[in-house]
Scaffold this active site. Structure first.
Site, PDB file in Angstrom:
ATOM      1  N   TRP A 146      13.292  -8.395   2.661  1.00 52.93           N
ATOM      2  CA  TRP A 146      12.295  -7.385   2.279  1.00 52.93           C
ATOM      3  C   TRP A 146      11.444  -7.020   3.489  1.00 52.93           C
ATOM      4  CZ3 TRP A 146      13.423  -5.141  -2.024  1.00 52.93           C
ATOM      5  CH2 TRP A 146      12.536  -4.215  -2.573  1.00 52.93           C
ATOM      6  N   ASP A 202       3.962  -1.083   6.126  1.00 47.34           N
ATOM      7  CA  ASP A 202       3.002  -0.162   5.501  1.00 47.34           C
ATOM      8  C   ASP A 202       3.146  -0.178   3.977  1.00 47.34           C
ATOM      9  OD1 ASP A 202       5.504   1.122   5.375  1.00 47.34           O
ATOM     10  OD2 ASP A 202       4.567   3.090   5.370  1.00 47.34           O
ATOM     11  N   GLU A 205       6.442   0.234   2.563  1.00 43.89           N
ATOM     12  CA  GLU A 205       7.338  -0.886   2.877  1.00 43.89           C
ATOM     13  C   GLU A 205       8.445  -0.515   3.848  1.00 43.89           C
ATOM     14  OE1 GLU A 205       8.329  -1.892  -1.457  1.00 43.89           O
ATOM     15  OE2 GLU A 205       7.122  -3.598  -0.839  1.00 43.89           O
ATOM     16  N   GLU A 206       8.165   0.451   4.700  1.00 44.05           N
ATOM     17  CA  GLU A 206       9.234   0.936   5.571  1.00 44.05           C
ATOM     18  C   GLU A 206       8.948   0.774   7.053  1.00 44.05           C
ATOM     19  OE1 GLU A 206      10.789   4.377   2.486  1.00 44.05           O
ATOM     20  OE2 GLU A 206       9.553   4.958   4.179  1.00 44.05           O
ATOM     21  N   GLU A 426       8.169   7.532 -11.160  1.00 43.60           N
ATOM     22  CA  GLU A 426       7.656   7.441  -9.797  1.00 43.60           C
ATOM     23  C   GLU A 426       7.630   8.817  -9.129  1.00 43.60           C
ATOM     24  OE1 GLU A 426      10.192   5.822  -6.499  1.00 43.60           O
ATOM     25  OE2 GLU A 426       8.674   4.237  -6.507  1.00 43.60           O
TER      26      GLU A 426
END
Ligand SMILES: *[C@@H]1O[C@H](CO)[C@@H](O)[C@H](O)[C@H]1NC(C)=O
Length: 615
Positions: A146, A202, A205-206, A426
């Protein structure tokens, strides 16, 4: 949230559903949609919280699941960030009168005490583990690959808990804060002061770099943490030493025309990250301070334009909209996750920043246009010119009306692409607006509710933004603080309802106006409206024709709540009553004698609420 960046990215992109026929959509006026959507959104949040949530069987008590979706994408986890943002919203709802939420708030705090102790791939409790992004819903560690660590989570969690801690202190329950909440908050604060100056992933999550959202929310947590420590008779010296360094670093994301949201990642940096930061740093007691990127500051408004404009030409559902009309907003223009689409939470955030800004101008009593913000204003008010406009001028009224209308147009955009049942996924497809990716995203519902409240001037308590003091030179830093496991979750019996209480936010200059929310519970029939009238000019000097109407946007059959938020002079004592008018404007009934009496609290948060039941 919500990753998928590296490995799952390709798979996710190819798994994106082909645009189907248009789905049935919400219709009707914005105000009627807002009224019907708000209970749906609150229920949507509660459905995703364990153990009682109807859509998240298996989630432990107090655990917020990001979405019930278990495949394409699998979001059936609890993210520290999402959970904290959701609970900050729920604490604010609680403080605004939704007293039944206290159980969930306490369960959340208890769950986080346990979660802090779960060793995970980012580390242990006192060795970096607090920045682990997500966990399994049974509180066990997620051990797959992750984007970790993510250093905004501990800060956001501290902020959510501090909001409830301030309330408990105002109720004389300082010992509960000391024994249960402070140990958890202290660990999170120590995490922030030790690691803030290291890179991390960030909020999407990238990108592994420094990130504006992370720095901003960390700064706020340290300011509030320090104030809470003082209220508890102790201090947070590591908060005090690091907070100015974070504030200094925060300035460096400003490019001169917008906020570059990540220091790495190789993108333009135009990102809803920055709009989310502005609304998170909003402080109703602050001025339009650009150092903390207050929503009404010239930098934040210039940034709003640059970020939202970046989506105008790239989404086909945005084609044909004139400048000054809200569009569907995504995360960042280079986004390719699910082929890159608008996100409900980003569109709501674009509206919320503007509601916050108008609230601040009205409270301050003036509005300034600078060369930095001029382009933003010209979109909504073409004859805008650099200058300062007092609230007594017609220019002020015209501009604030135009900005409110602009804010509403973002809400209307999301309305247009919300299914008739009010469910919020989303994303919505850039091609035709159909919902896509995770269903029932908890953060989407929370983002609706915070924007909805801002539109109704139901604002969160002050956090001390006006204390910002910018050092002249930035420097790197780190400071360690106490860390030990927080195990006490023995809550005393529930506190009494927050009616008639005030909330306060640490040390500050007491504002002259306090925003008082009057909550009146009265079952009404269709066409009736509840009003408040009283002995001061703001309440019409007992003239029923000048009474103030309450809003029914939170009214449900089980909780017939009418409310209105009014700025009243702090310290003033007055008499008042509620009355009901019919759709023809004639008075249907008055409350019985005697008159009610109230003294407007003078507290540093500048916010108070009063709960009444018709008599
Ligand atoms: C650490 O702080 C310094 C001073 O503000 C800044 O130049 C640097 O980019 C920061 N690095 C990270 C990763 O936060």
């Amino acid at each position: 949230m919500l990753l998928k960046s590296f490995l799952p990215l390709i798979a996710a992109a190819t798994a994106a559903p082909a645009p189907a026929a248009l789905e049935a959509r919400a219709t009707g006026s914005l105000t009627s949609w807002l009224a019907s959507e708000s209970p749906v959104a609150l229920q949507g949040v509660l459905n995703n919280i364990g153990a009682a949530g109807s859509k998240v069987a298996g989630a432990k008590s107090g655990i917020v699941v990001a979405s019930p979706s278990k495949s394409n994408p699998d979001y059936f986890y609890t993210w520290t960030r999402d959970a904290a943002l959701v609970f900050k919203m729920l604490v604010d709802e609680f403080l605004a009168g939704k007293t039944s939420l206290e159980t969930q708030i306490q369960d959340y705090i208890s769950s986080q005490a346990a979660l802090q102790g779960v060793s995970n791939p980012s580390g242990g409790l006192c060795s970096g583990g607090l920045a682990e992004p997500k966990y399994n819903v049974d509180l066990s560690a997620f051990t797959g690959a992750w984007g970790r660590p993510q250093r905004d989570g501990p800060a956001l969690r501290a902020t959510a808990m501090i909001a409830y801690a301030r309330y408990l202190i105002s109720k004389g329950q300082t010992s509960t804060v000391n024994s249960i909440i402070w140990p958890i908050v202290q660990n999170d604060l120590s995490y922030v002061t030790q690691y803030w100056n290291q890179t991390g992933f960030d909020l999407w999550e990238e990108v592994n770099s420094a990130s504006f959202f992370t720095t901003g929310v960390q700064y706020r947590a340290l300011v509030e943490g320090s104030a809470l420590a003082s209220q508890l008779g102790t201090s947070c010296s590591h908060c005090n030493s690091q907070a100015p360094l974070l504030l200094c670093f925060l300035q460096s994301y400003w490019t001169g025309s917008y906020v570059r949201s990540n220091t790495g990642g190789g993108r333009s940096g135009k990102d809803a990250n920055s709009i989310l930061t502005s609304i998170h740093l909003f402080d109703q007691a602050a001025t339009c301070d650009s150092n903390t990127f207050q929503p009404c500051s010239d930098k934040a408004l210039a940034n709003h334009k640059v970020v939202t404009d970046s989506f105008r030409s790239i989404y086909s559902i945005n084609s044909g909209f004139a400048a000054g009309v809200g569009v569907a907003v995504g995360r960042y223009p280079e986004d390719v996750y699910y082929n890159g689409n608008p996100w409900y939470l980003a569109t709501f955030a674009a509206a919320e920043q503007l509601y916050d800004a108008v609230y601040q101008w009205k409270k301050i009593g003036s509005l300034s246009i600078t060369s930095t913000s001029l382009a933003f204003f010209k979109d909504v008010y073409p004859s805008a010119a650099v200058g300062t406009y007092a609230s007594s001028t017609s220019t002020f009224t015209s501009i604030t009306d135009a900005v409110l209308k602009y804010a509403d147009s973002y809400m209307s955009n999301a309305q247009k692409y919300t299914p008739t049942d009010g469910s919020l996924a989303e994303q919505y497809l850039r091609s035709n607006g159909n919902p896509t990716s995770a269903t029932d995203l908890t953060w989407s519902y929370a983002a609706f509710l915070t924007a909805f409240n801002a539109r109704a001037n139901v604002m969160p308590a002050s956090w001390g933004a006006s204390s910002a003091k910018l050092p002249s030179v930035c420097s790197s830093g780190s400071a360690s603080g106490p860390c030990s496991s927080a195990t006490n979750t023995a809550w005393p019996s529930r506190t009494s309802s927050p009616s008639s209480t005030t909330t306060s936010g640490g040390s500050c200059a007491t504002p002259t106006l306090t925003t008082v929310t009057f909550n009146e519970r009265r079952t009404t029939t269709f066409g009736q409206t509840v009003y408040i009238v009283g002995s001061i000019p703001q309440l019409g000097n007992w003239d029923a024709n000048s009474a103030k109407a309450l809003s029914a946007t939170r009214y449900t059959n089980s909780d017939p709540l009418w409310f209105v938020s009014l700025g009243l002079p702090a310290g003033t004592t007055f008499k008042y009553k509620y009355l009901i008018k019919g759709s023809d404007g004639n008075i249907v009934s008055w409350e019985s004698d005697p008159d009610r009496s109230y003294t407007v609290p003078a507290n540093c948060a500048g916010i108070a609420s009063k709960s009444d039941t018709w008599r």
